[in-house]
Design a protein around this motif. Structure first.
Motif, PDB file in Angstrom:
ATOM      1  N   GLU A 170       4.950  -2.863  -2.151  1.00 50.94           N
ATOM      2  CA  GLU A 170       4.164  -2.544  -3.354  1.00 50.94           C
ATOM      3  C   GLU A 170       4.991  -1.770  -4.367  1.00 50.94           C
ATOM      4  O   GLU A 170       5.511  -0.686  -4.063  1.00 50.94           O
ATOM      5  CB  GLU A 170       2.957  -1.699  -2.908  1.00 50.94           C
ATOM      6  CG  GLU A 170       2.162  -1.042  -4.004  1.00 50.94           C
ATOM      7  CD  GLU A 170       1.305  -2.032  -4.777  1.00 50.94           C
ATOM      8  OE1 GLU A 170       1.848  -2.694  -5.678  1.00 50.94           O
ATOM      9  OE2 GLU A 170       0.105  -2.115  -4.478  1.00 50.94           O
ATOM     10  N   SER A 173       0.571  -0.891  -9.230  1.00 48.56           N
ATOM     11  CA  SER A 173      -0.062  -1.668 -10.297  1.00 48.56           C
ATOM     12  C   SER A 173       0.528  -1.296 -11.659  1.00 48.56           C
ATOM     13  O   SER A 173       0.644  -0.118 -11.990  1.00 48.56           O
ATOM     14  CB  SER A 173      -1.569  -1.427 -10.292  1.00 48.56           C
ATOM     15  OG  SER A 173      -2.176  -2.339 -11.150  1.00 48.56           O
ATOM     16  N   GLY A 200       3.582  -5.389 -10.695  1.00 51.21           N
ATOM     17  CA  GLY A 200       4.505  -5.778 -11.766  1.00 51.21           C
ATOM     18  C   GLY A 200       4.873  -7.248 -11.793  1.00 51.21           C
ATOM     19  O   GLY A 200       5.839  -7.625 -12.458  1.00 51.21           O
ATOM     20  N   THR A 222      -2.735  -6.858 -12.845  1.00 50.63           N
ATOM     21  CA  THR A 222      -2.703  -6.587 -14.287  1.00 50.63           C
ATOM     22  C   THR A 222      -2.534  -7.861 -15.116  1.00 50.63           C
ATOM     23  O   THR A 222      -3.212  -8.024 -16.139  1.00 50.63           O
ATOM     24  CB  THR A 222      -1.551  -5.601 -14.584  1.00 50.63           C
ATOM     25  OG1 THR A 222      -1.709  -4.465 -13.726  1.00 50.63           O
ATOM     26  CG2 THR A 222      -1.548  -5.161 -16.032  1.00 50.63           C
TER      27      THR A 222
END
Ligand code: 1GP
Length: 239
Positions: A170, A173, A200, A222
């Motif tokens: 990870e 975000s 990303g 996102t």
């Protein structure tokens, strides 16, 4: 067949769309659910570092619109709901904060076990993505520097030796940079468990590259929130 067997260990590559209930209205949730139903994404992850809205209601609305499985990706134990199809039972193994290593898990373990929900024991490995992300701030843990591949590999191996069945690499975000391909392939070479990569990822071309590097599941949050038509132009690339 369990979700783990069907989507994590089948050898096929899958995309998960991450939805954060706090960023959704009832209308948006329904709309996103129907978009995802007709997209190349295989499943929905739901959760966030901080969630104030009712996660259960969000799951119910999604389930009216899509047959695709909804998997909880919890920022804390309070985000558990037995309305989901499965739960990533996370331990933030790159961090040294006991609350996110085992504390939250103990608080919810009894309830989760009683619900009978499918749990996927997941080593959550935070890797620097070029900016301070919510998960880093809220978990109060330090990500692994993006040039320390050996640390990411040893962290995953330790998790596998402890019995974890999946690793989520990870970047956080909204990260500036997704997890480097070198890290993904090095982890892949050293553990046999499936690898989720998120944070990303802004294009479907990147998804393909990360799949080639060894990711089994790519998470889009996102980029989908900013552009719910994200998959429209991508279909040919993925199938
Ligand atoms: C965050 O990996 C997910 O937990 C998704 O990140 O929002 O940057 O896609 P993005």
């Amino acid at each position: 067949m369990t979700i783990y067997q069907k989507y994590f260990t089948s050898g096929e590559k899958h995309i998960a769309v991450l939805l954060d209930p706090d960023k959704l209205t009832v209308e948006k949730t329904a709309h996103y659910g129907s978009i995802i139903e007709n997209s190349p994404a295989s499943m929905i992850f739901i959760g966030g570092s901080l969630v104030n809205k009712d996660i259960e209601k969000t799951i119910e609305i999604l389930k009216n619109e899509t047959q695709k499985p909804v998997v909880i990706f919890p920022g804390s134990g309070s985000q558990f709901s037995d309305k989901a199809d499965a739960l990533l039972f996370l331990s933030l193994i790159s961090g040294r904060n006991p609350e996110y290593l085992i504390g939250e898990q103990v608080k919810t373990a009894y309830k989760i076990k009683k619900s009978g929900i499918e749990t996927i024991p997941t080593g959550y490995v935070l890797i620097d993505g070029g900016t301070v992300t919510s998960v880093q701030y809220v978990s109060n843990t330090m990500p692994i520097p993006s040039d320390k591949t050996d640390l990411a590999v040893s962290t995953a191996i330790a998790g596998e030796l402890l019995g974890l069945k999946c690793f989520y690499l990870e970047a956080g975000s909204g990260a500036k940079f997704h997890v480097k391909k070198e890290i993904i392939s090095a982890v892949k070479q050293n553990v046999s468990s499936p690898i989720i990569v998120g944070g990303g990822i802004r294009s479907i071309e990147t998804v393909s590259e990360l799949f080639s590097s060894g990711a089994d599941i790519a998470v889009i949050g996102t980029a989908f929130e900013n552009n719910p038509d994200f998959f429209k132009t991508s279909r040919n690339v993925l199938v």
